[in-house]
Design a protein around this motif. Structure first.
Motif, PDB file in Angstrom:
ATOM      1  N   SER A  81     -28.825 -48.297 -29.087  1.00  0.00           N
ATOM      2  CA  SER A  81     -29.869 -49.257 -28.714  1.00  0.00           C
ATOM      3  C   SER A  81     -30.086 -49.372 -27.208  1.00  0.00           C
ATOM      4  N   GLY A  82     -29.046 -49.105 -26.422  1.00  0.00           N
ATOM      5  CA  GLY A  82     -29.151 -49.332 -24.987  1.00  0.00           C
ATOM      6  C   GLY A  82     -29.020 -50.795 -24.608  1.00  0.00           C
ATOM      7  N   ARG A  83     -28.638 -51.622 -25.593  1.00  0.00           N
ATOM      8  CA  ARG A  83     -28.464 -53.052 -25.318  1.00  0.00           C
ATOM      9  C   ARG A  83     -26.996 -53.425 -25.387  1.00  0.00           C
ATOM     10  N   GLY A  84     -26.649 -54.427 -24.591  1.00  0.00           N
ATOM     11  CA  GLY A  84     -25.274 -54.885 -24.583  1.00  0.00           C
ATOM     12  C   GLY A  84     -25.147 -56.142 -23.758  1.00  0.00           C
ATOM     13  N   THR A  85     -23.902 -56.473 -23.413  1.00  0.00           N
ATOM     14  CA  THR A  85     -23.638 -57.650 -22.590  1.00  0.00           C
ATOM     15  C   THR A  85     -22.621 -57.287 -21.519  1.00  0.00           C
ATOM     16  N   VAL A  86     -22.620 -58.064 -20.442  1.00  0.00           N
ATOM     17  CA  VAL A  86     -21.638 -57.857 -19.380  1.00  0.00           C
ATOM     18  C   VAL A  86     -20.270 -58.289 -19.903  1.00  0.00           C
ATOM     19  N   PHE A  87     -19.320 -57.337 -19.923  1.00  0.00           N
ATOM     20  CA  PHE A  87     -17.958 -57.643 -20.364  1.00  0.00           C
ATOM     21  C   PHE A  87     -17.152 -58.181 -19.185  1.00  0.00           C
ATOM     22  N   THR A  88     -17.251 -57.514 -18.036  1.00  0.00           N
ATOM     23  CA  THR A  88     -16.618 -57.978 -16.812  1.00  0.00           C
ATOM     24  C   THR A  88     -17.245 -57.230 -15.646  1.00  0.00           C
ATOM     25  N   TRP A  89     -16.893 -57.603 -14.420  1.00  0.00           N
ATOM     26  CA  TRP A  89     -17.426 -56.894 -13.257  1.00  0.00           C
ATOM     27  C   TRP A  89     -16.541 -57.162 -12.060  1.00  0.00           C
ATOM     28  N   THR A  90     -16.747 -56.358 -11.018  1.00  0.00           N
ATOM     29  CA  THR A  90     -16.080 -56.586  -9.742  1.00  0.00           C
ATOM     30  C   THR A  90     -17.064 -56.234  -8.634  1.00  0.00           C
ATOM     31  N   VAL A  91     -16.853 -56.784  -7.454  1.00  0.00           N
ATOM     32  CA  VAL A  91     -17.735 -56.511  -6.323  1.00  0.00           C
ATOM     33  C   VAL A  91     -16.988 -55.683  -5.287  1.00  0.00           C
TER      34      VAL A  91
ATOM     35  N   GLU B 260     -20.545 -53.958 -22.380  1.00  0.00           N
ATOM     36  CA  GLU B 260     -20.149 -53.715 -23.769  1.00  0.00           C
ATOM     37  C   GLU B 260     -21.413 -53.535 -24.594  1.00  0.00           C
ATOM     38  N   LEU B 261     -21.611 -52.299 -25.083  1.00  0.00           N
ATOM     39  CA  LEU B 261     -22.802 -52.008 -25.885  1.00  0.00           C
ATOM     40  C   LEU B 261     -22.708 -52.707 -27.242  1.00  0.00           C
ATOM     41  N   VAL B 262     -23.840 -53.003 -27.855  1.00  0.00           N
ATOM     42  CA  VAL B 262     -23.802 -53.655 -29.167  1.00  0.00           C
ATOM     43  C   VAL B 262     -23.107 -52.751 -30.194  1.00  0.00           C
ATOM     44  N   GLU B 263     -23.091 -51.426 -29.945  1.00  0.00           N
ATOM     45  CA  GLU B 263     -22.403 -50.498 -30.846  1.00  0.00           C
ATOM     46  C   GLU B 263     -20.891 -50.503 -30.631  1.00  0.00           C
ATOM     47  N   GLY B 264     -20.403 -51.183 -29.582  1.00  0.00           N
ATOM     48  CA  GLY B 264     -18.961 -51.317 -29.385  1.00  0.00           C
ATOM     49  C   GLY B 264     -18.398 -50.771 -28.095  1.00  0.00           C
ATOM     50  N   PRO B 265     -18.674 -49.490 -27.744  1.00  0.00           N
ATOM     51  CA  PRO B 265     -18.049 -48.944 -26.533  1.00  0.00           C
ATOM     52  C   PRO B 265     -18.506 -49.654 -25.254  1.00  0.00           C
ATOM     53  N   ARG B 266     -17.656 -49.570 -24.248  1.00  0.00           N
ATOM     54  CA  ARG B 266     -17.964 -50.155 -22.937  1.00  0.00           C
ATOM     55  C   ARG B 266     -18.224 -49.043 -21.940  1.00  0.00           C
ATOM     56  N   MET B 267     -19.240 -49.261 -21.083  1.00  0.00           N
ATOM     57  CA  MET B 267     -19.590 -48.290 -20.047  1.00  0.00           C
ATOM     58  C   MET B 267     -19.439 -48.932 -18.680  1.00  0.00           C
ATOM     59  N   LEU B 268     -18.861 -48.202 -17.725  1.00  0.00           N
ATOM     60  CA  LEU B 268     -18.843 -48.649 -16.335  1.00  0.00           C
ATOM     61  C   LEU B 268     -20.141 -48.221 -15.693  1.00  0.00           C
ATOM     62  N   THR B 269     -20.823 -49.162 -15.015  1.00  0.00           N
ATOM     63  CA  THR B 269     -22.172 -48.898 -14.556  1.00  0.00           C
ATOM     64  C   THR B 269     -22.510 -49.885 -13.435  1.00  0.00           C
ATOM     65  N   ASN B 270     -23.772 -49.904 -13.055  1.00  0.00           N
ATOM     66  CA  ASN B 270     -24.277 -50.894 -12.095  1.00  0.00           C
ATOM     67  C   ASN B 270     -25.440 -51.629 -12.731  1.00  0.00           C
ATOM     68  N   LEU B 271     -25.670 -52.843 -12.261  1.00  0.00           N
ATOM     69  CA  LEU B 271     -26.838 -53.608 -12.708  1.00  0.00           C
ATOM     70  C   LEU B 271     -27.932 -53.482 -11.665  1.00  0.00           C
ATOM     71  N   LEU B 272     -29.138 -53.180 -12.106  1.00  0.00           N
ATOM     72  CA  LEU B 272     -30.297 -53.187 -11.214  1.00  0.00           C
ATOM     73  C   LEU B 272     -30.982 -54.546 -11.333  1.00  0.00           C
ATOM     74  N   ASP B 273     -31.772 -54.893 -10.327  1.00  0.00           N
ATOM     75  CA  ASP B 273     -32.533 -56.152 -10.329  1.00  0.00           C
ATOM     76  C   ASP B 273     -31.621 -57.365 -10.509  1.00  0.00           C
ATOM     77  N   CYS B 274     -30.433 -57.329  -9.953  1.00  0.00           N
ATOM     78  CA  CYS B 274     -29.504 -58.449 -10.128  1.00  0.00           C
ATOM     79  C   CYS B 274     -28.511 -58.473  -8.966  1.00  0.00           C
ATOM     80  N   LEU B 275     -28.473 -59.570  -8.220  1.00  0.00           N
ATOM     81  CA  LEU B 275     -27.513 -59.703  -7.131  1.00  0.00           C
ATOM     82  C   LEU B 275     -26.123 -59.955  -7.721  1.00  0.00           C
ATOM     83  N   PRO B 276     -25.066 -59.486  -7.034  1.00  0.00           N
ATOM     84  CA  PRO B 276     -23.716 -59.730  -7.555  1.00  0.00           C
ATOM     85  C   PRO B 276     -23.460 -61.204  -7.872  1.00  0.00           C
ATOM     86  N   ALA B 277     -24.013 -62.128  -7.055  1.00  0.00           N
ATOM     87  CA  ALA B 277     -23.764 -63.557  -7.278  1.00  0.00           C
ATOM     88  C   ALA B 277     -24.394 -64.061  -8.564  1.00  0.00           C
TER      89      ALA B 277
END
Ligand SMILES: [Zn+2]
Length: 138
Positions: A61-71, A92-109
């Motif tokens: 799906s390409g959809r998921g939620t933020v599991f954790t992050w670091t700056v 964390e993708l809705v299908e289960g696996p987690r991917m390390l990536t970056n968020l666009l259009d979103c400040l770390p704060a």
């Protein structure tokens, strides 16, 4: 000056070629086990759940939620010097696996655990389109 330095790119080997070919089409695919139907990422030759080597590449799906992050406040490679501070996010993708990536259009704060995100592809070269994510409202 630092913007002229190339960022390191993924090496496309036989195991990962289907992932990168799908990314060129802006599609996110993962390996799925034909025996137990579990998804896995990163790719591997056998299923970590049932050890089967029967797999298929499946569009997800390409959809998921933020599991954790670091700056990152320090550039560990000169090509990233202009981008600090930047966040590295585990999605964390809705299908289960987690991917390390970056968020666009979103400040770390503004990053929050559990925030919904969707994949978006960054066209880095003709061959490499990197899957990144951006916030979505549900
Ligand atoms: Zn399996």
């Amino acid at each position: 000056m630092s913007s002229k330095i190339q960022k390191p790119l993924p090496r496309v080997d036989e195991l990962h070629r289907p992932f990168w070919e799908a990314a060129r089409r802006h599609e996110l695919v993962l390996q799925r086990c034909r025996k137990c139907a579990s998804y896995r990422y990163p790719a591997g030759p056998t299923c970590p759940e049932c050890v089967s080597d029967e797999l298929e590449w499946t569009r997800v799906s390409g959809r998921g939620t933020v599991f954790t992050w670091t700056v990152f406040h320090r550039a560990y490679h000169p090509a990233f010097a202009d981008e600090v501070p930047y966040a590295v996010v585990a999605v964390e993708l809705v299908e289960g696996p987690r991917m390390l990536t970056n968020l666009l259009d979103c400040l770390p704060a503004d990053i929050k655990i559990g925030m919904p995100v969707e994949v978006v592809f960054e066209d880095v070269t003709e061959e490499i389109r990197l899957p990144k994510f951006r916030p979505v409202s549900r």
